[in-house]
Design a protein around this motif. Structure first.
Motif, PDB file in Angstrom:
ATOM      1  N   PHE A   1     -38.001-117.364 -33.775  1.00 48.70           N
ATOM      2  CA  PHE A   1     -38.231-116.966 -32.459  1.00 48.70           C
ATOM      3  C   PHE A   1     -37.252-115.686 -32.482  1.00 48.70           C
ATOM      4  O   PHE A   1     -35.759-116.065 -32.729  1.00 48.70           O
ATOM      5  CB  PHE A   1     -38.171-117.772 -31.272  1.00 48.70           C
ATOM      6  N   PRO A   2     -37.335-114.744 -31.366  1.00 48.38           N
ATOM      7  CA  PRO A   2     -36.346-113.870 -31.043  1.00 48.38           C
ATOM      8  C   PRO A   2     -35.633-114.436 -29.857  1.00 48.38           C
ATOM      9  O   PRO A   2     -35.866-115.312 -29.097  1.00 48.38           O
ATOM     10  CB  PRO A   2     -36.858-112.745 -30.626  1.00 48.38           C
ATOM     11  N   PRO A   3     -34.167-114.099 -29.467  1.00 52.57           N
ATOM     12  CA  PRO A   3     -33.574-114.439 -28.294  1.00 52.57           C
ATOM     13  C   PRO A   3     -34.305-114.002 -27.180  1.00 52.57           C
ATOM     14  O   PRO A   3     -34.885-113.021 -27.170  1.00 52.57           O
ATOM     15  CB  PRO A   3     -32.264-113.841 -28.506  1.00 52.57           C
ATOM     16  N   SER A   4     -33.973-114.611 -26.196  1.00 50.56           N
ATOM     17  CA  SER A   4     -34.528-114.101 -24.723  1.00 50.56           C
ATOM     18  C   SER A   4     -33.797-112.924 -24.137  1.00 50.56           C
ATOM     19  O   SER A   4     -34.154-112.324 -23.393  1.00 50.56           O
ATOM     20  CB  SER A   4     -34.725-115.281 -23.805  1.00 50.56           C
ATOM     21  N   ARG A   5     -32.360-113.247 -24.614  1.00 50.28           N
ATOM     22  CA  ARG A   5     -31.450-112.040 -23.933  1.00 50.28           C
ATOM     23  C   ARG A   5     -30.336-112.267 -24.999  1.00 50.28           C
ATOM     24  O   ARG A   5     -30.115-112.974 -25.568  1.00 50.28           O
ATOM     25  CB  ARG A   5     -30.860-112.921 -22.736  1.00 50.28           C
ATOM     26  N   VAL A   6     -29.878-110.938 -24.723  1.00 48.40           N
ATOM     27  CA  VAL A   6     -28.491-110.776 -25.740  1.00 48.40           C
ATOM     28  C   VAL A   6     -27.304-110.192 -24.597  1.00 48.40           C
ATOM     29  O   VAL A   6     -27.568-109.199 -23.804  1.00 48.40           O
ATOM     30  CB  VAL A   6     -28.722-109.597 -26.662  1.00 48.40           C
ATOM     31  N   GLU A   7     -26.278-111.022 -24.529  1.00 45.77           N
ATOM     32  CA  GLU A   7     -25.170-110.530 -23.771  1.00 45.77           C
ATOM     33  C   GLU A   7     -24.104-110.118 -24.546  1.00 45.77           C
ATOM     34  O   GLU A   7     -23.672-110.510 -25.530  1.00 45.77           O
ATOM     35  CB  GLU A   7     -24.854-111.863 -22.827  1.00 45.77           C
ATOM     36  N   VAL A   8     -23.201-109.312 -23.771  1.00 40.34           N
ATOM     37  CA  VAL A   8     -22.188-108.572 -24.458  1.00 40.34           C
ATOM     38  C   VAL A   8     -20.853-109.758 -23.979  1.00 40.34           C
ATOM     39  O   VAL A   8     -20.718-109.321 -22.997  1.00 40.34           O
ATOM     40  CB  VAL A   8     -21.819-107.249 -24.231  1.00 40.34           C
ATOM     41  N   ALA A   9     -20.285-110.422 -24.697  1.00 40.61           N
ATOM     42  CA  ALA A   9     -19.220-111.217 -24.304  1.00 40.61           C
ATOM     43  C   ALA A   9     -17.905-110.787 -24.360  1.00 40.61           C
ATOM     44  O   ALA A   9     -16.835-111.121 -23.612  1.00 40.61           O
ATOM     45  CB  ALA A   9     -19.269-112.454 -25.250  1.00 40.61           C
ATOM     46  N   GLY A  10     -17.712-109.788 -25.377  1.00 39.65           N
ATOM     47  CA  GLY A  10     -16.361-109.145 -25.403  1.00 39.65           C
ATOM     48  C   GLY A  10     -16.379-108.417 -26.985  1.00 39.65           C
ATOM     49  O   GLY A  10     -17.288-108.085 -27.364  1.00 39.65           O
ATOM     50  N   GLY A  11     -14.992-108.367 -27.153  1.00 37.55           N
ATOM     51  CA  GLY A  11     -14.617-107.372 -28.337  1.00 37.55           C
ATOM     52  C   GLY A  11     -13.610-106.388 -28.168  1.00 37.55           C
ATOM     53  O   GLY A  11     -13.465-106.158 -26.975  1.00 37.55           O
ATOM     54  N   ASP A  12     -13.645-105.672 -29.188  1.00 36.08           N
ATOM     55  CA  ASP A  12     -12.772-104.487 -29.186  1.00 36.08           C
ATOM     56  C   ASP A  12     -13.253-103.546 -30.214  1.00 36.08           C
ATOM     57  O   ASP A  12     -14.213-103.668 -30.459  1.00 36.08           O
ATOM     58  CB  ASP A  12     -11.238-104.997 -29.170  1.00 36.08           C
TER      59      ASP A  12
ATOM     60  N   LYS B   1     -12.481-103.449 -33.162  1.00 35.36           N
ATOM     61  CA  LYS B   1     -12.480-104.121 -34.479  1.00 35.36           C
ATOM     62  C   LYS B   1     -13.600-104.801 -34.625  1.00 35.36           C
ATOM     63  O   LYS B   1     -13.998-105.088 -35.632  1.00 35.36           O
ATOM     64  CB  LYS B   1     -11.368-104.733 -34.743  1.00 35.36           C
ATOM     65  N   GLU B   2     -14.158-105.417 -33.431  1.00 33.50           N
ATOM     66  CA  GLU B   2     -15.353-106.152 -33.425  1.00 33.50           C
ATOM     67  C   GLU B   2     -16.038-106.413 -32.285  1.00 33.50           C
ATOM     68  O   GLU B   2     -15.571-105.926 -31.297  1.00 33.50           O
ATOM     69  CB  GLU B   2     -14.813-107.728 -34.097  1.00 33.50           C
ATOM     70  N   SER B   3     -17.548-106.744 -32.212  1.00 30.70           N
ATOM     71  CA  SER B   3     -18.122-106.861 -31.256  1.00 30.70           C
ATOM     72  C   SER B   3     -18.471-108.554 -30.985  1.00 30.70           C
ATOM     73  O   SER B   3     -18.891-109.006 -31.987  1.00 30.70           O
ATOM     74  CB  SER B   3     -19.416-106.180 -31.154  1.00 30.70           C
ATOM     75  N   VAL B   4     -18.604-109.063 -29.754  1.00 28.25           N
ATOM     76  CA  VAL B   4     -18.730-110.544 -29.661  1.00 28.25           C
ATOM     77  C   VAL B   4     -20.211-110.439 -28.922  1.00 28.25           C
ATOM     78  O   VAL B   4     -20.037-109.913 -27.507  1.00 28.25           O
ATOM     79  CB  VAL B   4     -17.647-111.126 -28.861  1.00 28.25           C
ATOM     80  N   LEU B   5     -21.194-111.020 -29.430  1.00 26.72           N
ATOM     81  CA  LEU B   5     -22.601-110.920 -28.761  1.00 26.72           C
ATOM     82  C   LEU B   5     -22.937-112.604 -28.436  1.00 26.72           C
ATOM     83  O   LEU B   5     -22.546-113.451 -29.194  1.00 26.72           O
ATOM     84  CB  LEU B   5     -23.654-110.275 -29.464  1.00 26.72           C
ATOM     85  N   LEU B   6     -23.522-112.799 -27.427  1.00 26.72           N
ATOM     86  CA  LEU B   6     -24.310-113.820 -27.182  1.00 26.72           C
ATOM     87  C   LEU B   6     -25.703-114.019 -27.180  1.00 26.72           C
ATOM     88  O   LEU B   6     -26.151-113.053 -26.506  1.00 26.72           O
ATOM     89  CB  LEU B   6     -23.641-114.512 -25.939  1.00 26.72           C
TER      90      LEU B   6
END
Lengths: 399, 110
Positions: A74-85, A87-92
């Motif tokens: 299944f696909p996610p119902s939502r993608v959130e940007v949690a943080g990062g810089d 060098k990297e991206s943090v997604l939920l």
């Protein structure tokens, strides 16, 4: 018209070449966790230096989540940007279909990169703990432990009540209460104990003694490097009633002590590596005690007529995870008792049934079988003691 | 305000801090603790560690105090999540869910 499609073809070829140059899998780390009442999958997408998508460009259709237990995707119902810089991206990734005690696979297929698969992404509670495989433990579990099942019985105190008559020598521990309090960083332990003990006196004269004692101690511990240090001071008052025929003799005794102890467990790291034979509680102590005894009741306000140097040592050794030996030695050099040291030995052997047999109702674990043997002379009376006990205990530690 | 910590990062931190604090107060090295109690499959239960390496209740109190300094959680709360039938990884996850490193934590010595 033929010349019209040529520029379009060239443009398409250039676009495909650009895509091919950036079609490397992403460097991604995935974690499943529970927060704010839901389960989430956290993805840390590291910058590969080839112009990654920014966090805000990610869409839910770029991700596919697969439940590894049932294969459902299944696909996610939502993608959130949690943080990062940079060098990297943090997604939920959020979805109502994410649950605990599960493992998932996440497939990332953005247009600008090759498909990336991250698995398994598991909940830590997916893995049920179990003791490491061991033939010794399996043998114990199957052939020895079942003989000691106490299904249907349980005990209120950490020390059981026992009576064992061996050549007219009788010993019984009836009650032991020992709460512990933490007061401004100091450990305070009041203790009450009542037991019946046979003392062996020369020339082979045996008398039954009933003891009742009250005790209080104050201690403080601290670490210095690899060693643990502890300083303790305590006071003990004891009433001993010796029954001999129709006569009864009552003796009151008191003692106050100061003792320093050092624990050496960290020095046994190389020895304890494989968990087959493990040392713990390796302590050495040195102290001094003041003591006195009388047929009239005495308390702390009375003078102490005796004094003794104290040396103590003890250790516990657990073998194959199901046998445990503990030994303690107390040595005294009392001024009033004449020359020489007086020694008191304690040996405790336990069969560790706690996690092997079915636990009694309203208990977290099955009790262990314990055999203890004590012999020697010690505070406050320095009379020869011999004592053996056998039974079950819920106490987690040997001392 | 503390810096942002991803859950992945926090999970690595709690694992590191548990390893340091437990091995410092007992007779087991960090490498062996990780091998026997964090990386074994299936994971060994906490009760197994208590049985073999914990000398007494004072040892556990000191361990909880050490973890409290690193995670920002009170010792009593840490103790309430310490279950003998669970693994150390699960113990660490309980602490994260309870708010460990909520303000970024301290990345100091164990």
């Amino acid at each position: 018209m033929k010349r019209g499609w040529l520029p379009v073809a060239v443009v398409l070829l250039m676009m495909n070449a650009a895509v091919a140059a950036r079609a490397e899998p992403l460097a991604v780390e995935g974690t499943l966790f529970f927060d704010r009442g839901h389960y989430w999958i956290e993805l840390i997408i590291k910058d590969s230096g080839e112009g990654n998508m920014s966090a805000a460009e990610w869409k839910r259709n770029d991700f596919e989540i697969v439940d590894l237990d049932n294969g459902q995707s299944f696909p996610p119902s939502r993608v959130e940007v949690a943080g990062g810089d940079e060098k990297e991206s943090v997604l939920l990734l959020a979805s109502g279909k994410l649950g605990g005690k599960k493992c998932y696979r996440v497939i990332i297929h953005p247009a600008s990169s090759r498909k990336t698969v991250i698995e398994p992404i598991c909940d830590p509670f997916y893995f049920s703990p179990a003791p490491g495989p061991s033939r010794g433990r399996e043998f114990f579990r199957k052939f020895i432990a079942p003989a000691f099942s106490t299904s249907g019985k349980y005990y209120r105190w950490s020390r059981f009540c026992y009576q064992y008559d061996f050549d007219a020598e009788k010993s019984a521990s009836e009650l032991n209460l020992e709460p512990e309090f933490d007061i401004f960083g100091f450990q305070f332990k009041p203790r009450f104990n009542q037991d019946n003990t046979n003392y062996l006196r020369p020339p082979a004269e045996r008398r039954e003694v009933r003891r009742r004692n009250l005790e209080a101690s104050l201690s403080k511990s601290f670490w210095g490097g690899e060693l643990r240090y502890e300083l303790e001071t305590g006071y003990r008052h004891e009433r001993s009633q010796c029954d001999e025929g129709s006569a009864a003799e009552v003796v009151y005794s008191q003692s106050a002590l100061v003792e320093g102890r050092v624990r050496f467990d960290n020095l046994f790291d190389p020895v304890n590596r494989h968990g087959l034979g493990v040392f713990k509680g390796v302590d050495l102590g040195l102290g001094y005690a003041w003591h006195d005894s009388s047929t009239a009741d005495i308390w702390a306000s009375s003078a102490f007529r005796g004094g003794t140097l104290m040396l103590k040592g003890r250790f516990t050794w657990t073998f194959l995870g199901w046998m445990q030996f503990s030994y303690a030695l107390e040595s005294y050099r009392p001024r009033l008792e004449g020359q020489g040291f007086k020694h008191f030995h304690q040996l405790v052997f336990r069969l560790l049934l706690r996690d092997v047999l079915e636990k009694p109702s309203r208990r977290s674990y099955h009790p262990d079988l314990e055999v203890t043997f004590q012999r020697g002379r010690r505070l406050p009376l320095f009379e020869e003691e011999t004592r053996a006990t056998l039974g079950f205990t819920f106490d987690l530690y040997p001392w | 305000m503390g810096r942002f910590l991803s859950w992945t990062r926090k999970r690595k931190m709690i694992r590191r801090d548990i390893t340091r604090v437990f091995s410092r107060h007992t007779g087991i090295g960090e490498t062996d603790f990780t091998r026997l109690y964090l990386e074994s499959s299936p994971p060994c239960p906490i009760g197994d560690f208590n049985l073999q390496y914990v000398a007494g209740p004072d040892t556990l109190e000191e361990i909880f105090g050490g973890l409290a300094e690193l995670t920002g959680l009170p010792p009593d709360k840490i103790k309430s999540h310490y279950h003998r039938e669970e693994s150390f990884a699960q113990f660490g996850e309980h602490l994260l869910r309870a708010g460990a490193y909520g303000d970024g934590g301290r990345e100091g010595k164990g």
